[in-house]
Motif scaffolding. Sequence first.
Motif, short mmCIF file in Angstrom:
data_model
loop_
_atom_site.label_atom_id
_atom_site.label_comp_id
_atom_site.label_asym_id
_atom_site.label_seq_id
_atom_site.Cartn_x
_atom_site.Cartn_y
_atom_site.Cartn_z
N GLY A 164 3.91 10.48 -7.14
CA GLY A 164 4.93 10.91 -8.07
C GLY A 164 6.32 10.37 -7.83
O GLY A 164 7.26 10.74 -8.54
N GLU A 165 6.51 9.50 -6.85
CA GLU A 165 7.85 8.96 -6.61
C GLU A 165 8.18 7.89 -7.64
O GLU A 165 7.29 7.29 -8.25
CB GLU A 165 7.95 8.41 -5.19
N ASP A 166 9.46 7.66 -7.82
CA ASP A 166 9.95 6.70 -8.81
C ASP A 166 9.59 5.28 -8.35
O ASP A 166 10.06 4.82 -7.30
CB ASP A 166 11.46 6.84 -8.96
N PRO A 167 8.80 4.55 -9.15
CA PRO A 167 8.39 3.19 -8.78
C PRO A 167 9.58 2.23 -8.59
O PRO A 167 9.49 1.28 -7.84
CB PRO A 167 7.51 2.73 -9.93
N ASP A 168 10.69 2.50 -9.28
CA ASP A 168 11.85 1.61 -9.18
C ASP A 168 12.72 1.88 -7.97
O ASP A 168 13.47 0.99 -7.55
CB ASP A 168 12.70 1.72 -10.46
N THR A 169 12.62 3.07 -7.39
CA THR A 169 13.53 3.41 -6.29
C THR A 169 12.84 3.78 -4.99
O THR A 169 13.49 3.83 -3.95
CB THR A 169 14.46 4.57 -6.69
N CYS A 170 11.54 4.04 -5.01
CA CYS A 170 10.88 4.43 -3.77
C CYS A 170 10.87 3.25 -2.81
O CYS A 170 10.74 2.11 -3.21
CB CYS A 170 9.47 4.96 -4.02
N HIS A 171 11.06 3.56 -1.54
CA HIS A 171 11.08 2.50 -0.54
C HIS A 171 10.43 3.03 0.73
O HIS A 171 10.93 3.97 1.34
CB HIS A 171 12.50 2.04 -0.25
N ASP A 224 0.83 -1.21 0.00
CA ASP A 224 0.00 0.00 0.00
C ASP A 224 0.86 1.26 0.00
O ASP A 224 0.59 2.21 -0.74
CB ASP A 224 -0.94 -0.01 1.21
N LEU A 225 1.91 1.27 0.81
CA LEU A 225 2.78 2.44 0.87
C LEU A 225 3.52 2.66 -0.45
O LEU A 225 3.66 3.80 -0.90
CB LEU A 225 3.77 2.32 2.02
N ILE A 226 3.99 1.60 -1.06
CA ILE A 226 4.67 1.73 -2.35
C ILE A 226 3.71 2.30 -3.39
O ILE A 226 4.06 3.23 -4.14
CB ILE A 226 5.26 0.38 -2.82
N LEU A 227 2.50 1.77 -3.45
CA LEU A 227 1.52 2.28 -4.41
C LEU A 227 1.19 3.75 -4.13
O LEU A 227 1.07 4.55 -5.07
CB LEU A 227 0.25 1.43 -4.37
N THR A 228 1.05 4.11 -2.87
CA THR A 228 0.76 5.49 -2.51
C THR A 228 1.91 6.40 -2.91
O THR A 228 1.69 7.49 -3.44
CB THR A 228 0.46 5.60 -1.00
N MET A 229 3.13 5.94 -2.65
CA MET A 229 4.30 6.75 -3.03
C MET A 229 4.34 6.95 -4.54
O MET A 229 4.63 8.05 -5.02
CB MET A 229 5.58 6.08 -2.52
N CYS A 230 4.04 5.91 -5.28
CA CYS A 230 4.02 6.02 -6.74
C CYS A 230 2.92 6.98 -7.20
O CYS A 230 3.14 7.80 -8.11
CB CYS A 230 3.84 4.65 -7.38
N ALA A 231 1.75 6.89 -6.57
CA ALA A 231 0.65 7.79 -6.93
C ALA A 231 0.98 9.23 -6.59
O ALA A 231 0.43 10.16 -7.20
CB ALA A 231 -0.63 7.36 -6.20
#
Length: 138
Positions: free
Chosen positions: A114-121, A105-112
Amino acid sequence: MNAVESAARALGKAIQADPRYLAYHAAKNENDSDAALQTAIQDFNLLRMNYQRETERAAEEQNTGKIQKLEQKIQERYLEIRENPHMAAFEAAKQEMDAMMREVDLILTMCANGEDPDTCHPDLSSCTGNCSSCGGCH
């Protein structure tokens, strides 16, 4: 089917193949097939309903002795349920499953956001899963 829906379905398949999901699902099945545990849970729920009904009565109608007996029975049944090995295994597996889902959920939220899907953690070290504790990151 659009790309987002297709990716969500692929994620669902990956989740169901994950060892944490498999352990959770197996523990849930063990819980569901434990007749003594299911009886204890049903009894616990019935005791809670009786307790709630008793405590909702007007103060002058309440039977404090009955309320205390119900509280004691509820506590005893709760401890019996918590000490059941199937329930203990289920709780441990559920915590792992919940942690995995918070991370997803946090990764999806971070991507939504605008964070980079490959590097967000996501940093889960301080996440309780309760948005009120941190201001609502997810």
